[in-house]
Design a protein around this motif. Structure first.
Motif, PDB file in Angstrom:
ATOM      1  N   ASN A 176       0.838  -1.188   0.000  1.00 61.36           N
ATOM      2  CA  ASN A 176       0.000   0.000   0.000  1.00 61.36           C
ATOM      3  C   ASN A 176       0.880   1.248   0.000  1.00 61.36           C
ATOM      4  O   ASN A 176       1.744   1.396   0.872  1.00 61.36           O
ATOM      5  N   VAL A 177       0.646   2.136  -0.956  1.00 57.48           N
ATOM      6  CA  VAL A 177       1.403   3.383  -1.072  1.00 57.48           C
ATOM      7  C   VAL A 177       0.426   4.545  -0.888  1.00 57.48           C
ATOM      8  O   VAL A 177      -0.460   4.755  -1.718  1.00 57.48           O
ATOM      9  N   ILE A 178       0.581   5.271   0.219  1.00 64.43           N
ATOM     10  CA  ILE A 178      -0.286   6.426   0.498  1.00 64.43           C
ATOM     11  C   ILE A 178       0.428   7.674  -0.003  1.00 64.43           C
ATOM     12  O   ILE A 178       1.476   8.056   0.523  1.00 64.43           O
ATOM     13  N   LEU A 179      -0.128   8.282  -1.031  1.00 65.74           N
ATOM     14  CA  LEU A 179       0.410   9.528  -1.589  1.00 65.74           C
ATOM     15  C   LEU A 179      -0.350  10.686  -0.961  1.00 65.74           C
ATOM     16  O   LEU A 179      -1.567  10.820  -1.134  1.00 65.74           O
ATOM     17  N   VAL A 180       0.367  11.525  -0.236  1.00 71.16           N
ATOM     18  CA  VAL A 180      -0.275  12.543   0.593  1.00 71.16           C
ATOM     19  C   VAL A 180      -0.190  13.925  -0.048  1.00 71.16           C
ATOM     20  O   VAL A 180       0.871  14.321  -0.528  1.00 71.16           O
ATOM     21  N   HIS A 181      -1.287  14.626  -0.061  1.00 69.03           N
ATOM     22  CA  HIS A 181      -1.490  16.014  -0.483  1.00 69.03           C
ATOM     23  C   HIS A 181      -1.940  16.112  -1.944  1.00 69.03           C
ATOM     24  O   HIS A 181      -3.059  16.528  -2.215  1.00 69.03           O
ATOM     25  N   ASN A 182      -1.048  15.846  -2.913  1.00 74.85           N
ATOM     26  CA  ASN A 182      -1.463  15.791  -4.324  1.00 74.85           C
ATOM     27  C   ASN A 182      -2.039  17.096  -4.846  1.00 74.85           C
ATOM     28  O   ASN A 182      -2.872  17.100  -5.759  1.00 74.85           O
ATOM     29  N   VAL A 183      -1.578  18.212  -4.311  1.00 72.68           N
ATOM     30  CA  VAL A 183      -2.107  19.521  -4.703  1.00 72.68           C
ATOM     31  C   VAL A 183      -1.768  19.853  -6.146  1.00 72.68           C
ATOM     32  O   VAL A 183      -2.584  20.412  -6.882  1.00 72.68           O
ATOM     33  N   ASP A 184      -0.564  19.482  -6.574  1.00 76.02           N
ATOM     34  CA  ASP A 184      -0.098  19.866  -7.910  1.00 76.02           C
ATOM     35  C   ASP A 184       0.048  18.646  -8.812  1.00 76.02           C
ATOM     36  O   ASP A 184       0.932  18.597  -9.660  1.00 76.02           O
ATOM     37  N   THR A 185      -0.835  17.675  -8.644  1.00 75.46           N
ATOM     38  CA  THR A 185      -0.759  16.483  -9.483  1.00 75.46           C
ATOM     39  C   THR A 185      -1.447  16.729 -10.820  1.00 75.46           C
ATOM     40  O   THR A 185      -2.166  17.710 -10.999  1.00 75.46           O
ATOM     41  N   ASP A 186      -1.215  15.834 -11.772  1.00 74.43           N
ATOM     42  CA  ASP A 186      -1.818  15.952 -13.100  1.00 74.43           C
ATOM     43  C   ASP A 186      -2.047  14.552 -13.654  1.00 74.43           C
ATOM     44  O   ASP A 186      -1.690  13.547 -13.028  1.00 74.43           O
ATOM     45  N   GLN A 187      -2.615  14.481 -14.849  1.00 73.91           N
ATOM     46  CA  GLN A 187      -2.970  13.187 -15.412  1.00 73.91           C
ATOM     47  C   GLN A 187      -1.749  12.321 -15.687  1.00 73.91           C
ATOM     48  O   GLN A 187      -1.783  11.098 -15.474  1.00 73.91           O
ATOM     49  N   VAL A 188      -0.673  12.930 -16.156  1.00 71.55           N
ATOM     50  CA  VAL A 188       0.534  12.158 -16.439  1.00 71.55           C
ATOM     51  C   VAL A 188       1.060  11.506 -15.156  1.00 71.55           C
ATOM     52  O   VAL A 188       1.444  10.321 -15.144  1.00 71.55           O
ATOM     53  N   SER A 189       1.055  12.257 -14.055  1.00 67.90           N
ATOM     54  CA  SER A 189       1.522  11.719 -12.777  1.00 67.90           C
ATOM     55  C   SER A 189       0.610  10.597 -12.294  1.00 67.90           C
ATOM     56  O   SER A 189       1.067   9.567 -11.789  1.00 67.90           O
ATOM     57  N   ILE A 190      -0.694  10.797 -12.427  1.00 75.17           N
ATOM     58  CA  ILE A 190      -1.657   9.780 -12.007  1.00 75.17           C
ATOM     59  C   ILE A 190      -1.465   8.499 -12.809  1.00 75.17           C
ATOM     60  O   ILE A 190      -1.439   7.391 -12.263  1.00 75.17           O
ATOM     61  N   ASP A 191      -1.304   8.631 -14.119  1.00 73.64           N
ATOM     62  CA  ASP A 191      -1.095   7.461 -14.968  1.00 73.64           C
ATOM     63  C   ASP A 191       0.169   6.703 -14.545  1.00 73.64           C
ATOM     64  O   ASP A 191       0.176   5.461 -14.509  1.00 73.64           O
ATOM     65  N   ALA A 192       1.218   7.452 -14.227  1.00 71.08           N
ATOM     66  CA  ALA A 192       2.469   6.813 -13.807  1.00 71.08           C
ATOM     67  C   ALA A 192       2.282   6.054 -12.499  1.00 71.08           C
ATOM     68  O   ALA A 192       2.794   4.939 -12.336  1.00 71.08           O
ATOM     69  N   ALA A 193       1.528   6.654 -11.564  1.00 72.00           N
ATOM     70  CA  ALA A 193       1.297   6.007 -10.271  1.00 72.00           C
ATOM     71  C   ALA A 193       0.463   4.745 -10.427  1.00 72.00           C
ATOM     72  O   ALA A 193       0.737   3.712  -9.797  1.00 72.00           O
ATOM     73  N   LEU A 194      -0.556   4.803 -11.259  1.00 68.22           N
ATOM     74  CA  LEU A 194      -1.412   3.633 -11.456  1.00 68.22           C
ATOM     75  C   LEU A 194      -0.657   2.477 -12.114  1.00 68.22           C
ATOM     76  O   LEU A 194      -0.976   1.307 -11.892  1.00 68.22           O
ATOM     77  N   LYS A 195       0.343   2.809 -12.903  1.00 68.23           N
ATOM     78  CA  LYS A 195       1.172   1.778 -13.517  1.00 68.23           C
ATOM     79  C   LYS A 195       2.198   1.218 -12.535  1.00 68.23           C
ATOM     80  O   LYS A 195       2.501   0.013 -12.555  1.00 68.23           O
ATOM     81  N   ALA A 196       2.698   2.077 -11.649  1.00 66.45           N
ATOM     82  CA  ALA A 196       3.800   1.683 -10.759  1.00 66.45           C
ATOM     83  C   ALA A 196       3.335   1.009  -9.475  1.00 66.45           C
ATOM     84  O   ALA A 196       4.061   0.192  -8.902  1.00 66.45           O
ATOM     85  N   PHE A 197       2.125   1.363  -8.986  1.00 66.08           N
ATOM     86  CA  PHE A 197       1.662   0.889  -7.682  1.00 66.08           C
ATOM     87  C   PHE A 197       0.387   0.064  -7.834  1.00 66.08           C
ATOM     88  O   PHE A 197      -0.582   0.527  -8.428  1.00 66.08           O
ATOM     89  N   LYS A 198       0.387  -1.126  -7.257  1.00 65.87           N
ATOM     90  CA  LYS A 198      -0.822  -1.949  -7.318  1.00 65.87           C
ATOM     91  C   LYS A 198      -1.908  -1.445  -6.385  1.00 65.87           C
ATOM     92  O   LYS A 198      -3.103  -1.613  -6.657  1.00 65.87           O
ATOM     93  N   HIS A 199      -1.500  -0.812  -5.276  1.00 64.41           N
ATOM     94  CA  HIS A 199      -2.476  -0.368  -4.274  1.00 64.41           C
ATOM     95  C   HIS A 199      -2.168   1.066  -3.842  1.00 64.41           C
ATOM     96  O   HIS A 199      -1.757   1.301  -2.695  1.00 64.41           O
ATOM     97  N   PRO A 200      -2.378   2.038  -4.733  1.00 65.17           N
ATOM     98  CA  PRO A 200      -2.138   3.435  -4.358  1.00 65.17           C
ATOM     99  C   PRO A 200      -3.368   4.063  -3.705  1.00 65.17           C
ATOM    100  O   PRO A 200      -4.513   3.734  -4.052  1.00 65.17           O
ATOM    101  N   TYR A 201      -3.115   4.955  -2.766  1.00 65.62           N
ATOM    102  CA  TYR A 201      -4.171   5.725  -2.109  1.00 65.62           C
ATOM    103  C   TYR A 201      -3.767   7.191  -2.142  1.00 65.62           C
ATOM    104  O   TYR A 201      -2.605   7.531  -1.910  1.00 65.62           O
ATOM    105  N   TRP A 202      -4.744   8.058  -2.404  1.00 69.62           N
ATOM    106  CA  TRP A 202      -4.490   9.490  -2.485  1.00 69.62           C
ATOM    107  C   TRP A 202      -5.098  10.150  -1.254  1.00 69.62           C
ATOM    108  O   TRP A 202      -6.324  10.291  -1.143  1.00 69.62           O
TER     109      TRP A 202
END
Length: 394
Positions: A255-281
């Motif tokens: 489980n990877v908890i990514l905290v805050h995410n104020v300046d995130t974007d679609q490219v970053s989200i796509d990368a996280a979904l590919k890299a982490f099986k269980h991401p939480y924002w």
């Protein structure tokens, strides 16, 4: 005990108007239903019944800093304040503040918490609390030659936490407070436990530092003579993923908890979904307003169907530790989001993130999530109001 209220939000089902929750003496959920079948002995309440909350990001050991920080300083200004004020109150004062806030969180209905620790000062309070806490032993260090020793110290702190009966493991702080080596070593060590929590894309200053090697945060670290992270031309989250891939197999299992995410974007989200099986924002909206006067792009997160959680952050970057206040902030700024969805973020999603969803997070018979009454609500529209607050019933 049987509680009957204007609304019941079971989380795994639709909200129930004039519903009830029946619990056993030990807090186990026995049944949940509408008032048609409600037993006559039910305790009548005004408001919303919800499961106990999971505060998915807190720094309880910073509770002594309440009211000391200037707001709207940006991340560089906030770091300067934390460096100056962190030990401005003696140990007894720090411990007393921790005890006070832990008790308050429990009484408000928090049943679980993902808490950040840099030392052992919160261990006793967390061990004696009825709140389940997963402790993330956060590390910092910009100089690569220090990385191995810093991780070793965190492992020693982990051993001390285990003596208190706490689930704890090292975790990296962020891209900008760490050498690339420490960043990946601490993340890899933490993932041995199955969990890490990571401050991610908290501000545009962070992304500017990694993308372009400029900005207020870059200038602050450069002026202090710190070794700087590499300029990558990509977002700070993409940098973290690329760096982590040198130390662990991708995609990451834990489980990877990514905290805050104020300046995130679609490219970053796509990368996280590919890299982490269980991401939480994890979102801490009042903290983001306190420091940056910004909020995360929650609409974008929802469009991607992400597992969103809610935290309070610390009293160095917030005026209160209140899950209801965080939920109200989200509701006010994103009024199209149904309250039952926000409640799910504050309960079940957070419980999943810390590995306690089999016990907590929803009103399912057999679970023991705690029962919370949210009062002073807009009953007809199922909305929070400016005077809404929560209190624990069980």
């Amino acid at each position: 005990m049987i509680y009957n209220a204007d609304w019941v939000i079971p989380v795994t089902g639709t909200p129930i108007r004039n519903g009830y929750v029946e619990i056993a003496e030990d807090g186990t959920i026995v049944s949940v239903s509408d008032a048609v079948s409600c037993p006559v002995e039910a305790v009548k309440l005004n408001g919303i019944l919800a499961p106990g909350f999971t505060n998915c990001h807190c720094h309880i050991e910073l509770s002594h800093l309440k009211g000391l920080f200037k707001q709207g300083t940006g991340m560089d200004g906030f770091i300067q304040q934390i460096n100056a004020l962190r030990t401005s109150i003696d140990r007894k004062g720090r411990l007393d503040a921790i005890d006070k806030e832990m008790e308050s969180l429990y009484n408000q209905g928090v049943s679980a918490m993902a808490d950040i620790s840099n030392c052992d000062e919160s261990f006793a309070a967390k061990a004696s609390s009825k709140i389940y806490t997963r402790t993330f032993l956060e590390v910092f260090g910009t100089e690569p030659e220090d990385a191995t020793a810093i991780v070793a110290n965190a492992i020693e702190l982990q051993k001390k936490a285990s003596e208190y009966g706490l689930d704890a493991a090292p975790t990296p702080h962020s891209c900008y407070t760490m050498s690339p080596l420490l960043n990946r070593l601490s993340a890899a060590e933490g993932l041995k436990s199955g969990y890490i929590s990571y401050h991610s894309q908290e501000s545009d200053q962070e992304n500017d530092m990694i993308r372009y090697g400029k900005g207020e945060l870059f200038d602050d670290y450069h002026a202090r003579g710190c070794s700087m992270p590499p300029v990558m031309g990509i977002s700070s989250l993409e940098y973290f993923i690329r760096n982590l891939s040198e130390a662990v197999e991708m995609p990451v299992e834990g489980n990877v908890i990514l905290v805050h995410n104020v300046d995130t974007d679609q490219v970053s989200i796509d990368a996280a979904l590919k890299a982490f099986k269980h991401p939480y924002w994890a979102l801490c909206p009042l903290s983001n307003i306190f420091i940056h006067r910004q909020l995360p792009p929650i609409g974008l997160l929802r469009q991607n169907g992400l597992k969103i959680c809610i935290g309070t952050d610390s009293l160095s970057s917030n005026t209160q530790l209140s899950m209801i206040a965080e939920m109200k902030c989200i509701q006010d700024n994103f009024p199209d989001i149904p309250l039952e969805e926000i409640v799910k973020w504050a309960t079940l999603n957070g419980a999943e993130a810390v590995g306690k969803n089999e016990l907590l997070g929803s009103f399912i018979p057999g679970k023991k999530p705690g029962v919370v009454l949210i009062e002073n609500v807009d009953i007809e529209n199922l909305k929070l109001t400016d005077t809404s607050f929560s209190r624990r019933l069980a």
